[in-house]
Design an enzyme around this catalytic site. Structure first.
Site, PDB file in Angstrom:
ATOM      1  N   ARG A 288      63.938  12.694  67.382  1.00 11.31           N
ATOM      2  CA  ARG A 288      64.439  12.152  66.112  1.00 11.31           C
ATOM      3  C   ARG A 288      63.666  10.893  65.713  1.00 11.31           C
ATOM      4  NH1 ARG A 288      66.008  10.603  61.664  1.00 11.31           N
ATOM      5  NH2 ARG A 288      68.180  10.273  61.048  1.00 11.31           N
TER       6      ARG A 288
ATOM      7  N   GLN B  12      66.156  -0.106  71.522  1.00 10.92           N
ATOM      8  CA  GLN B  12      66.929  -0.408  72.722  1.00 10.92           C
ATOM      9  C   GLN B  12      68.394  -0.026  72.594  1.00 10.92           C
ATOM     10  OE1 GLN B  12      66.358  -4.520  73.776  1.00 10.92           O
ATOM     11  NE2 GLN B  12      64.476  -4.093  74.928  1.00 10.92           N
TER      12      GLN B  12
ATOM     13  N   GLU C 131      90.933  20.603  94.288  1.00  8.85           N
ATOM     14  CA  GLU C 131      90.794  20.624  92.823  1.00  8.85           C
ATOM     15  C   GLU C 131      90.082  19.378  92.313  1.00  8.85           C
ATOM     16  OE1 GLU C 131      93.817  22.365  90.038  1.00  8.85           O
ATOM     17  OE2 GLU C 131      94.123  20.250  89.533  1.00  8.85           O
TER      18      GLU C 131
END
Length: 380
Positions: A268, A279, A242
């Site tokens: 954008r 940055q 798992e």
């Protein structure tokens, strides 16, 4: 050291990625179990990836590394993470214990049903006072002839309300502690079983989470997995599966989030330039990449080590810890990169943080993973 995947593995990854990108439910409400998606995942072969076809026509017999790569593709494709999580709990915490430790009769009876998705299984280990500390389970199993009488309560059982079978762990001899626990397959329709209402959760909402009560449930000895007293070993083996395979889903989700951030930052504009030129944004995305690649390589190493049948406790714990913590930070960063839009549901990127927070808890908390690492380092 060869880091390349072969053509067959890459083909399976691309198939999983394409399939997941189109897997959407049109019928279930938020918080409900999406049975249509579950059936589709069964048709895809999700629940039988590591199971040999000798036991089920839905079995693929994949090695653990290839299984991890397929799960990564499913996570990256954008399918409902809740139902993928539920499927991983079913497969790696329930199907695999039956496949690796069940009798031949039980394997041939149940594996075809479970690997097809026709029947659903739930792992019942956690308890209110013990968590997942298998040496301290209050649920008991008392032998009476050919039957065990099981009495106790389990907490936070994934798939509890939809389960046809429970993989449950109970104390058969309290004096033996860790060696006094036994694993059982328990049909959900036996008298004395009661399942509580599904909890409302922050994330992974399609996965049902319940309390399960066993009130003197009579289970035949044929439903014991392995031998009496081997429950702790069986549980530990299932957690290796798992913690590798389920958490591969989150590697895929983080890759998808990273890709969305790169796309958005390049599109954008703030003033006369894209935000990728700032940055503060680009370095945040670089950090997302470093965390993702680090966690991914730790996962691949843990899966590789498990395939070698050596003690892989430290490798699996390190991988699980790294992925959980990276997933949480990635979920925050994808919102920060998208700004106010990321905070809105309409932005379509805020689900990861909701799903990620649970990852530091289930399958052993991050602190438990640190304890396991410390133990293997000789600190405890």
């Amino acid at each position: 050291m060869n880091f390349e995947w072969n053509e067959a593995q890459l083909s399976l990854f691309e198939h999983a990625l394409s399939y997941s990108s189109e897997l959407r439910s049109t019928s279930h409400q938020p918080g409900e179990f999406p049975l249509d998606l579950w059936k589709s995942l069964g048709d895809f072969g999700y629940f039988g990836l590591p199971v040999d076809s000798e036991y089920s026509p839905c079995g693929s017999g994949l090695d653990i590394l290839t299984t991890v790569k397929v799960l990564e593709g499913l996570g990256q494709g954008g399918a409902d993470t809740g139902v993928l999580f539920a499927g991983a709990a079913h497969t790696f915490a329930c199907v695999m214990p039956i496949y690796e430790h069940g009798s031949e009769a039980i394997k041939r009876e149940l594996l075809p049903l479970l690997t097809s998705g026709e029947k659903i299984a739930a792992n019942a280990i956690s308890e209110a006072e013990a968590g997942s500390d298998i040496a301290k389970l209050a649920t008991t199993a008392s032998r009476e002839g050919d039957y065990y009488i099981i009495k106790g309560a389990k907490s936070y059982v994934t798939n509890g309300s939809v389960a046809d079978y429970f993989i449950a762990y109970a104390t058969t001899n309290a004096k033996f502690g860790y060696l006094g626990q036994t694993a059982f397959v328990i049909p959900a329709d036996l008298p004395g079983i009661e399942v509580g209402n599904s909890y409302k959760k922050l994330g992974l909402n399609s996965a049902q989470l319940n309390q399960v009560f066993f009130d003197e449930v009579k289970v035949h000895k044929r439903y014991v997995l392995g031998d009496e007293g081997q429950g702790a070993r069986i549980f530990a083996a299932s957690m290796d599966w798992e913690r590798c395979c389920l958490f591969a889903l989150f590697i895929g989700v983080m890759q998808r989030d990273l890709d969305l951030c790169i796309e958005y930052a390049n599109m954008r504009k703030q003033g006369d330039k894209t935000i990728s030129k700032f940055q503060a944004v680009s370095h945040r995305i670089a950090d997302m990449e470093v965390r993702l690649q680090s966690a991914r390589l730790l996962l691949y190493f843990a899966a590789w080590q498990k395939s070698k049948e050596v003690d892989n406790t430290k490798a699996v714990a390190t991988s699980k810890l790294a992925i959980s913590e990276a997933f949480v930070q990635s979920g925050l960063d994808v919102i920060r990169v998208h700004g106010a839009l990321g905070y809105l549901d309409e932005g379509g990127v805020n689900s990861s943080i909701k799903d990620a927070l649970g990852s530091v808890l289930f399958s052993g908390t991050s602190d438990i993973q640190r304890e396991l690492i410390c133990n293997r380092l000789g600190l405890l």
